[in-house]
Design a protein around this motif. Structure first.
Motif, PDB file in Angstrom:
ATOM      1  N   SER A 125       0.797  -1.074   0.093  1.00 27.79           N
ATOM      2  CA  SER A 125      -0.140  -0.066  -0.067  1.00 27.79           C
ATOM      3  C   SER A 125       0.986   1.186   0.017  1.00 27.79           C
ATOM      4  O   SER A 125       2.005   1.262   0.450  1.00 27.79           O
ATOM      5  N   LEU A 126       0.326   2.343  -0.614  1.00 30.20           N
ATOM      6  CA  LEU A 126       0.868   3.721  -0.336  1.00 30.20           C
ATOM      7  C   LEU A 126      -0.146   4.511   0.669  1.00 30.20           C
ATOM      8  O   LEU A 126      -1.246   4.426   0.309  1.00 30.20           O
ATOM      9  N   VAL A 127       0.362   4.851   1.721  1.00 28.95           N
ATOM     10  CA  VAL A 127      -0.454   5.519   2.694  1.00 28.95           C
ATOM     11  C   VAL A 127       0.223   7.299   2.728  1.00 28.95           C
ATOM     12  O   VAL A 127       1.397   7.290   2.754  1.00 28.95           O
ATOM     13  N   VAL A 128      -0.855   8.073   2.401  1.00 30.40           N
ATOM     14  CA  VAL A 128      -0.389   9.445   2.381  1.00 30.40           C
ATOM     15  C   VAL A 128      -1.289  10.400   3.208  1.00 30.40           C
ATOM     16  O   VAL A 128      -2.671  10.031   3.141  1.00 30.40           O
ATOM     17  N   GLY A 129      -0.697  11.516   3.765  1.00 34.78           N
ATOM     18  CA  GLY A 129      -1.523  12.435   4.298  1.00 34.78           C
ATOM     19  C   GLY A 129      -2.234  12.594   5.557  1.00 34.78           C
ATOM     20  O   GLY A 129      -1.832  11.737   6.353  1.00 34.78           O
ATOM     21  N   ASN A 130      -2.805  13.539   5.980  1.00 33.00           N
ATOM     22  CA  ASN A 130      -3.573  13.766   7.272  1.00 33.00           C
ATOM     23  C   ASN A 130      -4.877  14.527   7.202  1.00 33.00           C
ATOM     24  O   ASN A 130      -4.774  15.757   6.711  1.00 33.00           O
ATOM     25  N   PRO A 131      -6.048  13.792   6.902  1.00 33.81           N
ATOM     26  CA  PRO A 131      -6.013  12.483   7.292  1.00 33.81           C
ATOM     27  C   PRO A 131      -5.586  11.703   6.324  1.00 33.81           C
ATOM     28  O   PRO A 131      -5.361  11.856   5.207  1.00 33.81           O
ATOM     29  N   MET A 132      -5.076  10.376   6.648  1.00 34.82           N
ATOM     30  CA  MET A 132      -4.444   9.321   5.848  1.00 34.82           C
ATOM     31  C   MET A 132      -5.541   8.941   4.881  1.00 34.82           C
ATOM     32  O   MET A 132      -6.609   8.674   5.175  1.00 34.82           O
ATOM     33  N   LYS A 133      -4.650   8.568   3.647  1.00 33.45           N
ATOM     34  CA  LYS A 133      -5.449   8.036   2.621  1.00 33.45           C
ATOM     35  C   LYS A 133      -4.696   6.756   2.101  1.00 33.45           C
ATOM     36  O   LYS A 133      -3.513   6.926   2.066  1.00 33.45           O
ATOM     37  N   VAL A 134      -5.296   5.678   2.283  1.00 25.58           N
ATOM     38  CA  VAL A 134      -4.750   4.394   1.947  1.00 25.58           C
ATOM     39  C   VAL A 134      -4.795   3.924   0.597  1.00 25.58           C
ATOM     40  O   VAL A 134      -6.215   3.662   0.074  1.00 25.58           O
ATOM     41  N   LYS A 135      -3.833   3.694  -0.340  1.00 22.27           N
ATOM     42  CA  LYS A 135      -3.958   3.168  -1.783  1.00 22.27           C
ATOM     43  C   LYS A 135      -3.603   1.806  -1.798  1.00 22.27           C
ATOM     44  O   LYS A 135      -2.243   1.548  -1.868  1.00 22.27           O
ATOM     45  N   GLU A 136      -4.397   0.925  -1.361  1.00 20.31           N
ATOM     46  CA  GLU A 136      -4.178  -0.570  -1.193  1.00 20.31           C
ATOM     47  C   GLU A 136      -3.735  -0.911  -2.666  1.00 20.31           C
ATOM     48  O   GLU A 136      -4.029  -0.590  -3.802  1.00 20.31           O
ATOM     49  N   GLY A 137      -2.727  -1.865  -2.516  1.00 21.90           N
ATOM     50  CA  GLY A 137      -2.140  -2.646  -3.798  1.00 21.90           C
ATOM     51  C   GLY A 137      -1.555  -1.628  -4.608  1.00 21.90           C
ATOM     52  O   GLY A 137      -0.911  -2.060  -5.665  1.00 21.90           O
ATOM     53  N   TYR A 138      -0.890  -0.541  -4.306  1.00 24.29           N
ATOM     54  CA  TYR A 138      -0.363   0.529  -5.163  1.00 24.29           C
ATOM     55  C   TYR A 138       1.046   0.122  -5.770  1.00 24.29           C
ATOM     56  O   TYR A 138       1.444   0.225  -6.904  1.00 24.29           O
ATOM     57  N   TYR A 139       1.980  -0.610  -4.793  1.00 25.81           N
ATOM     58  CA  TYR A 139       2.931  -1.184  -5.228  1.00 25.81           C
ATOM     59  C   TYR A 139       3.059  -2.474  -5.809  1.00 25.81           C
ATOM     60  O   TYR A 139       4.133  -3.030  -6.157  1.00 25.81           O
ATOM     61  N   LEU A 140       1.819  -3.457  -5.820  1.00 31.96           N
ATOM     62  CA  LEU A 140       1.911  -4.626  -6.096  1.00 31.96           C
ATOM     63  C   LEU A 140       2.295  -4.956  -7.592  1.00 31.96           C
ATOM     64  O   LEU A 140       3.210  -5.626  -7.823  1.00 31.96           O
ATOM     65  N   HIS A 141       1.829  -4.068  -8.223  1.00 36.82           N
ATOM     66  CA  HIS A 141       2.239  -4.429  -9.855  1.00 36.82           C
ATOM     67  C   HIS A 141       3.346  -3.822 -10.195  1.00 36.82           C
ATOM     68  O   HIS A 141       4.089  -4.287 -11.041  1.00 36.82           O
ATOM     69  N   LYS A 142       3.759  -2.907  -9.337  1.00 34.66           N
ATOM     70  CA  LYS A 142       5.146  -2.030  -9.705  1.00 34.66           C
ATOM     71  C   LYS A 142       6.260  -3.329  -9.136  1.00 34.66           C
ATOM     72  O   LYS A 142       7.209  -3.507  -9.816  1.00 34.66           O
ATOM     73  N   GLN A 143       6.164  -4.171  -8.061  1.00 33.14           N
ATOM     74  CA  GLN A 143       6.787  -5.195  -7.536  1.00 33.14           C
ATOM     75  C   GLN A 143       6.822  -6.297  -8.575  1.00 33.14           C
ATOM     76  O   GLN A 143       7.916  -6.958  -9.100  1.00 33.14           O
ATOM     77  N   GLU A 144       5.649  -6.437  -9.108  1.00 32.77           N
ATOM     78  CA  GLU A 144       5.625  -7.784 -10.210  1.00 32.77           C
ATOM     79  C   GLU A 144       6.400  -7.299 -11.444  1.00 32.77           C
ATOM     80  O   GLU A 144       7.032  -8.071 -11.989  1.00 32.77           O
ATOM     81  N   ASN A 145       6.179  -6.204 -11.860  1.00 35.07           N
ATOM     82  CA  ASN A 145       6.900  -5.774 -12.982  1.00 35.07           C
ATOM     83  C   ASN A 145       8.427  -5.411 -12.837  1.00 35.07           C
ATOM     84  O   ASN A 145       9.198  -6.160 -13.871  1.00 35.07           O
ATOM     85  N   ALA A 146       8.974  -5.444 -11.543  1.00 34.65           N
ATOM     86  CA  ALA A 146      10.199  -5.183 -11.080  1.00 34.65           C
ATOM     87  C   ALA A 146      11.014  -6.742 -11.153  1.00 34.65           C
ATOM     88  O   ALA A 146      11.880  -6.894 -11.724  1.00 34.65           O
ATOM     89  N   GLU A 147      10.190  -7.746 -10.827  1.00 38.00           N
ATOM     90  CA  GLU A 147      10.536  -8.930 -11.137  1.00 38.00           C
ATOM     91  C   GLU A 147      10.667  -9.539 -12.333  1.00 38.00           C
ATOM     92  O   GLU A 147      11.448 -10.244 -12.440  1.00 38.00           O
ATOM     93  N   LYS A 148       9.719  -9.188 -12.947  1.00 34.46           N
ATOM     94  CA  LYS A 148       9.828  -9.615 -14.316  1.00 34.46           C
ATOM     95  C   LYS A 148      11.024  -9.064 -15.099  1.00 34.46           C
ATOM     96  O   LYS A 148      11.775  -9.563 -16.033  1.00 34.46           O
ATOM     97  N   MET A 149      11.426  -7.756 -14.889  1.00 37.47           N
ATOM     98  CA  MET A 149      12.523  -7.165 -15.386  1.00 37.47           C
ATOM     99  C   MET A 149      13.986  -7.887 -15.099  1.00 37.47           C
ATOM    100  O   MET A 149      14.990  -7.698 -15.797  1.00 37.47           O
ATOM    101  N   GLU A 150      14.161  -8.400 -13.905  1.00 41.80           N
ATOM    102  CA  GLU A 150      15.220  -9.032 -13.398  1.00 41.80           C
ATOM    103  C   GLU A 150      15.614 -10.277 -14.247  1.00 41.80           C
ATOM    104  O   GLU A 150      16.052 -10.988 -15.047  1.00 41.80           O
TER     105      GLU A 150
END
Length: 153
Positions: free
Chosen positions: A128-153
């Motif tokens: 997740s990416l968590v930002v702000g006050n009040p906080m906002k949670v962007k669930e799974g924000y980095y999931l696809h970025k992680q998957e893409n990074a693993e594919k590039m390796e």
């Protein structure tokens, strides 16, 4: 005066115990801190009266407060107790500068807390990416970025 003499004198004057992270990191209580963790100067980890866990490979920037205790109800006279709640920060979490992690927070692995964010006492899913006050949670924000990074390796 060498570094060790300075640290000893500083600890004596401030009650900030020496730690492996930075001479200006205040660790109060006995948090469980994993391996390969960075904690920047002027940060606080307050773990008296509750379980505070910081997983492996976390990066905690400067001026971050991780605090299991909340005394506002006692201060204003509506309770005689200080509320103390566990905090869990899973592996591979980045916490940006000037953030606050409050009691009850559970931050899932591979998540990012943006600078200046106040994390309430809730469960935040992995990637997740968590930002702000009040906080906002962007669930799974980095999931696809992680998957893409693993594919590039």
């Amino acid at each position: 005066m060498d570094k060790f003499q300075f640290q000893s004198l500083f600890s004596e004057l401030t009650n900030m115990k020496p730690n492996q992270f930075h001479p200006l990191v205040w660790i109060n209580g006995d948090p469980e801190i994993g391996k390969n963790v960075f904690i920047g100067g002027m940060s606080e980890v307050y773990a008296k009266g509750a379980r505070v866990v910081i997983g492996d490979d976390c990066d905690i920037a400067s001026f971050v407060a991780i605090n299991c205790a909340d005394s506002h109800k006692r201060c204003i006279g509506i309770s005689e107790n200080i509320d103390k709640r566990d905090i869990t920060i899973e592996n591979n979490v980045f916490i940006g500068s000037h953030s606050v992690i409050k009691g009850g927070a559970h931050i899932g692995h591979h998540s990012v807390v943006g600078a200046g964010t106040i994390v309430e006492g809730v469960h935040i899913p992995p990637y997740s990416l968590v930002v702000g006050n009040p906080m906002k949670v962007k669930e799974g924000y980095y999931l696809h970025k992680q998957e893409n990074a693993e594919k590039m390796e």
